[in-house]
Design a protein around this motif. Structure first.
Motif: not given
Lengths: 656, 191
Positions: A247-266
């Motif tokens: 007997r089991y509990v199973r989780d199939r995972v599918l994910g996507a992500r975007t990450e942005l780090s940006y110096y918009a000014g000093p």
């Protein structure tokens, strides 16, 4: 202030420092338990409350990838080889907008970047062995490949002393990176973990409990000149928890992500991102009649597909010299089994430099989380969003100072308010085991219940029924033989099931102190102290949370004894748990717990980069037992002790 | 051990869920083993005791302690009369009974995934019951039941098997365990 500590984060320890902490076994994730704000459930168990939030509300991340489990079975090590981990941070509240979907705290590990030379680490201990190697390849070392893992031979050792028990764990990590251009990199990071607890019989091996998870994270990273970075990643995963009869509990995972780090000014750093995760849960069951309590809880775990989508942004703004403010927010949409919910989480952090060596840090925010299970177990995520999202209001204000002789100190006050929280551990009021003298009707004879209560509680009566009528006095009671055509319920399962369904309001308030002198110094050490009070309110009744501990103290010293000998000792102390009312004792708490951990290391430097160490380490060298409940008999009541939970370890570690 | 027990119980609840009939991916149950005479007697014993239990709870449960004589219709036809005395200790969760059940073509059935929990039975006869009925887990049931002549007619098990008996029955209950004789044959069952 680039690179400065984020306000929502607690202390950070480097890998080299963690190696010197006795009782952590060189494991960066194990060091979380010494951080202020962390309250252990039981010494040695890798489950803890963070600023009043239960273990199920604490999220674990590795390189931004959410993982369901951080430690191997029992008091095992973390699921990632220590050599791969550069840093582990604890965000106990008011954390940056990139973290969400947990209303407690966040434990985030970051892997070390590839080096431009082959390197590796290995260790061989009494109970497991592990290794990690990485090498660059290609022209100008544009690529790198890493392989690592750990294998426990506990199963073999246990076989020698207890032939019917099987305990097994292993984990693996693999990473490959390649620089397409100086600004573009693709990489894949795969890791996973496996734990197994079984029982060997004459004819077969029975699975008592098994968990595993696997993740593959495919990434594309791009440098945006000297102004920032961007990452696009896709993650696939597989979680499974098993019990008897396949007997089991199973989780199939599918994910996507975007990450942005940006110096918009000093003076402005923008951070933004989105992430999507789809969890397909498959509950493989057998048919049968369930005890009513188990059936109630079972309805929370249907086979289904859950979806969570989040978007977030914040900006680190240097408003003036020495004053930085970080406003941000994240929005998460949850869908599960036909139900949907939206969480809107504003966050605000500030950092003010009072003098060059003194800073004031504050963090506040709202965090939402779907209903959660008692402790993190792969695949065990309640479905249907029944009861709605959990919500937490988190605030903290602290001061950080660089003291004399490279000593740093922080003092933080915090307040967390939890709404609709699922906290089965914290909402079960302390109970006596057995009936205290005077609480059992003295003019009656107790029944012989040998082997009749059936279920988890064994024959335990439980104090809650002592002296409390089971039905109206003077009336004829029901015939409940067999429990009403269903599997019989024990009181323990009823209590657990009731606690699982309960949603409460919680509150935690406290003061955290942390003083550290770098542990790699000739004489280094730290002192971590938390003074807190955690309460719950349910059905108009307020009470101290079951796992509230007023004082939690961790302190350690590491000494350089010369000739590459290093020794360390650590002292842990915490207040006892709230105690069930007991007519024979006025104390309101169980006895406090303390333990001493020891570490001794001899290191040989074999070359400029190669080294080998012999390490002896002992968690709970004082062999202290811990009080966790009160047991009563006709002779009186006394504390129930467990343990001593002690782990001696001798091993060899090395690297190049 | 409350802390550890709670965690263990919670995890066991989780593990127990894996045995729960709550999902769509239900494995096909294996064919039940054959049910011979002893098996059929065991199911019949359970049917009799559960019918008595139903009659008790329909008639006397919650009534003031003392002498009673009550009759109730059975769910699928027929009737059950329960008379005698009952006293209780509510603190201990125990009811002391000295009762007689008169079942007149009292019909009752139960369906479940467990083959040995299935029956459809019509019961007639008189049965005495003496002992303690307990609200577990604060106390335990201990009962002695006897009938000079009891008639059971219907089916037991799944798939259903014909069952018929018309003879003396002696029955003891200790907690949730039933043992006794039907027509002189030893029989036992768990409630």
């Amino acid at each position: 202030m680039r690179g400065a500590r984020e306000p929502g984060r607690t202390v950070s320890l480097s890998r080299t420092e963690v190696r010197q902490i006795p009782g952590a076994f060189g494991d960066p994730f194990r060091a979380v338990e010494i951080m202020p704000g962390v309250t252990p459930i039981v010494s040695g168990l890798p489950f803890f409350f963070v600023r009043g939030a239960p273990p199920g509300n604490v999220g674990y991340y590795l390189d931004g990838v959410r993982i369901p489990l951080l430690f191997h079975v029992g008091a095992g090590p973390s699921v990632v080889h220590p050599g791969l981990v550069q840093r582990v941070d604890l965000y106990p509240g008011g954390y940056p907008a990139r973290f969400g979907r947990f209303s407690g705290g966040i434990v985030s590990g970051e892997t070390a970047a590839p080096l431009d030379r082959p390197h590796g680490e290995y260790n061989l201990r009494l109970f497991d062995a592990g290794a990690m190697v990485e090498t660059p390849f290609g022209p100008k070392n544009r690529g790198s490949v890493l392989l690592g893992g750990r294998y426990s031979y506990t199963a073999f050792l246990l076989t020698q002393i207890a032939s019917d028990t099987l305990l097994d764990y292993w984990d693996y990590q693999g990473r490959a990176t390649y620089d397409l251009t100086p600004d573009d990199q693709i990489s894949v990071f795969a890791f996973g973990s496996y734990d197994y607890l079984g029982q060997r019989t004459a004819t077969q091996t029975i699975t008592l409990f098994g968990t595993e998870f696997h993740r593959v994270d495919l990434r594309y990273d791009r440098k945006l000149g000297d102004r920032g970075t961007m990452r696009v990643a896709v993650t696939t995963g597989f979680d499974r928890s098993r019990a008897q009869e396949d007997r089991y509990v199973r989780d199939r995972v599918l994910g996507a992500r975007t990450e942005l780090s940006y110096y918009a000014g000093p003076r402005v750093l923008l951070r933004a991102g989105t992430d999507l995760q789809v969890d397909s849960y498959d509950v493989q069951v057998v048919s049968g009649t369930l005890a009513p309590s188990v059936a109630r809880v079972a309805s929370f775990f249907p086979s289904r597909t859950d979806l969570a989508f989040g978007t977030r942004a914040d900006a680190v703004i240097a408003v003036a010299k020495g004053f930085e403010v970080t406003p941000g927010a994240r929005v998460d949409l949850f869908a599960s089994d036909g139900a949907t919910a939206l969480g809107v989480d504003p966050r605000l952090a500030m950092r003010t430099e009072i003098t060059p060596s003194v800073r004031v840090l504050s963090a506040m925010g709202i965090a939402h989380q779907p209903p959660s299970f008692v402790v993190p177990v792969p695949g065990f995520q309640p479905g249907g969003l029944r009861g709605g999202l959990q919500k937490a209001y988190q605030t903290a204000l602290g001061i950080e100072a660089d003291l004399f002789e490279a000593i740093t100190g922080t003092a933080t006050v915090f307040h967390n308010a939890f709404y609709d929280m699922s906290d089965p551990l914290g909402t079960s009021p302390p109970q006596l085991s057995g009936c205290a003298p005077g609480t059992f009707p003295t003019d009656t004879l107790a029944g012989d219940r040998t082997r009749t209560s059936g279920g988890f509680g064994g024959g335990g009566g439980g104090g809650a029924t002592c002296g409390i009528p089971r039905f109206p006095p003077g009336t004829i009671g029901p015939d409940r033989s067999g429990g009403g055509q269903q599997g019989a319920d024990s009181r323990s399962t009823q209590t657990a099931a009731n606690a699982f369904e309960v949603r409460t309001r919680g509150e935690a308030i406290g003061l955290e102190l942390f003083v550290k002198k770098k542990l790699t110094s000739r004489l280094g050490g730290f002192l971590s102290y938390t003074l807190s009070r955690s309460t719950r309110t349910y059905e108009g009744r307020s009470y101290i949370a079951t796992f509230d501990r007023t004082h939690v103290l961790n302190t350690a010293l590491a000494f350089d004894l010369g000739k590459n000998w290093r020794a360390g000792t650590r002292f842990t102390f915490y207040t006892g748990l709230p105690k069930a009312p007991d007519p024979t004792d006025d104390a309101t708490r169980l006895q406090p717990f303390y333990r001493v951990d020891l570490r001794l290391e001899k290191r040989w430097q074999l070359s400029k980069t190669a080294w080998i160490s012999g390490v002896a380490e002992w968690l709970n060298a004082t062999l202290t037992k811990e009080a966790i409940a009160t047991t009563c008999t006709l002779g009186g009541c006394q504390a129930q002790l467990i343990g001593p939970v002690t782990i001696p370890s001798v091993g060899v570690e090395g690297g190049f | 051990m409350r802390v550890c027990r709670f965690i263990v119980v919670s995890l066991a609840l989780g593990a127990g869920l894996l045995g729960a009939g709550c999902g769509s991916a239900v494995t096909a149950p294996p064919a039940p083993p054959p049910c011979e005479d002893a098996c059929k007697d065991g199911v019949a014993l359970k049917a009799l005791r559960e019918t008595m239990k139903l009659a008790f709870n329909l008639t006397l449960q919650g009534k003031p302690v003392g002498e009673h004589d009550e009759t109730t219709p059975c769910p699928l036809g027929g009737s059950a009369r329960v008379f005698g005395s009952a006293t209780s200790n509510a603190l201990q969760g125990a009811t002391e009974v000295k009762l007689t059940y008169v079942l007149a073509e009292c019909r009752y059935l139960f369906k479940d995934d467990d083959a040995e929990d299935n029956y459809a039975m019509m019961i007639s006869g008189t049965m005495t019951q003496e002992g303690i009925l307990a609200v577990q887990p604060s106390a335990t049931s201990a009962l002695v039941m006897k009938s000079e002549s009891m008639r059971l007619l219907g089916t037991v098990y799944d798939p259903p098997l014909e069952y018929a008996a018309d003879c003396p029955i002696e029955l003891g209950q200790n907690g949730n365990k039933l043992t006794g004789t039907i027509c002189g044959r030893e029989a036992f069952s768990d409630l």
